[in-house]
Design a protein around this motif. Structure first.
Motif, short mmCIF file in Angstrom:
data_model
loop_
_atom_site.label_atom_id
_atom_site.label_comp_id
_atom_site.label_asym_id
_atom_site.label_seq_id
_atom_site.Cartn_x
_atom_site.Cartn_y
_atom_site.Cartn_z
N THR A 1 0.84 -1.20 0.00
CA THR A 1 0.00 0.00 0.00
C THR A 1 0.87 1.25 0.00
OG1 THR A 1 -1.63 -1.26 1.27
CG2 THR A 1 -1.98 1.11 1.10
N VAL B 1 0.47 4.27 -2.70
CA VAL B 1 0.16 5.62 -2.23
C VAL B 1 1.24 6.61 -2.70
CG1 VAL B 1 0.02 7.08 -0.15
CG2 VAL B 1 -1.27 4.93 -0.28
N THR C 1 -0.24 3.53 6.33
CA THR C 1 -0.82 2.76 5.24
C THR C 1 -0.66 1.29 5.54
OG1 THR C 1 1.25 2.74 3.98
CG2 THR C 1 -0.30 4.53 3.51
N TYR D 1 -6.55 6.66 -3.20
CA TYR D 1 -6.42 5.20 -3.09
C TYR D 1 -7.77 4.51 -3.19
CZ TYR D 1 -4.43 0.72 -1.86
OH TYR D 1 -4.03 -0.59 -1.90
#
Length: 282
Positions: free
Chosen positions: A208, A212, A242, A275
């Motif tokens: 993630t 991001v 994240t 996201y």
């Protein structure tokens, strides 16, 4: 509906799943794991998770039992059998079962376990209010880039967070923040620069995190990979974490000190929306 899990080639009701006591994952934490998010019955950022799974297996010299296509087939079948609309798919691979001995067994078949867990990710109440974090010393081993099932230090960090009544613990080493107990740590400086620690053996290469940062750069936001101190974090305009199970989660206080105005910041909210848009579009 009965909960279905996958164990060593079989889809089974949860109550029937069994593993041998000599499994090296149980005896030595000799294995790795991955967590993939599911939204609208679709796997999110899954290619990166499978790539990291293969890398972790290679680093500890366990043969990957399945191809990426086969892994996706198993994950998808679990999602279907459990009617999972939103949540996570957990995958664990250990070196297998053998008589207890520290050295690798000459013959052992990897153990594969997979299951699903429902979780509200898109409409998480915590994402609206933000979470507080506490800091703890980073007690882990030196190969944190491997997603090992040896998670005792993270368990202790999570317990410290639970006892403090907050959402996460940030681990600190030599005055710098390494990462969260199950997340990547970010701050946003007062001039709007998004800062996170660079990849190395000291942190897990977050999937993630990678997405991001890409989305931020595409939106022409400033991103800087460098160490940041706990003092810098306390002085930041915004902070967030994240992870596959939380996407982008605002951090509004560290060790009781509010970050910014103590509410989720503008840039953090924007990154979360970027996201979420990616996740919804598939």
């Amino acid at each position: 509906m009965a909960r279905i899990v996958f164990v060593n080639g079989e889809f089974l009701p949860f109550e029937e799943a069994r593993l041998p006591i000599m499994d090296r994952g149980f005896l030595f934490a000799d294995g790795i794991y991955e967590v993939s998010a599911v939204v609208g019955r679709r796997l999110i950022d899954n290619e990166g998770h499978l790539t990291r799974l293969a890398r972790s297996l290679g680093e500890i010299r366990i043969a990957n039992p399945y191809s990426d296509e086969e892994w996706v087939g198993l994950q998808t079948e679990l999602i279907t059998r459990n009617e999972l609309d939103e949540g996570i798919v957990y995958t664990q691979v250990t070196r297998g079962a053998a008589e207890r001995d520290f050295a690798f067994p000459k013959e052992a078949t990897p153990t594969v376990v997979m299951f699903t867990q429902p979780k509200s990710i898109l409409a998480s109440p915590q994402a609206e209010s933000g979470i507080a974090v506490v800091t703890v010393p980073d007690l882990r081993w030196k190969r944190r880039d491997i997603k090992s099932v040896a998670l005792l230090a993270q368990v202790l960090a999570k317990q410290a967070a639970a006892e403090a009544g907050v959402g996460e613990a940030w681990m600190v080493e030599d005055g710098a923040v390494t990462e969260g107990s199950s997340s990547t740590a970010f701050i946003i400086t007062r001039d709007g620069t998004i800062v996170t620690r660079p990849l190395s053996n000291a942190i897990l290469p977050g999937i993630t995190r990678r997405s991001v940062m890409r989305l931020a750069q595409e939106a022409q936001l400033r991103v800087e990979e460098r160490l940041f101190t706990l003092e810098e974090a306390h002085d930041a305009a915004e902070a967030f974490i994240t992870s596959a199970s939380s996407f982008v989660m605002p951090v509004v206080a560290i060790d009781g000190t509010p970050i910014g105005d103590g509410k989720p910041g503008r840039l953090t909210r924007r990154l979360r929306e970027l996201y979420l848009d990616m996740a919804r579009e598939g």
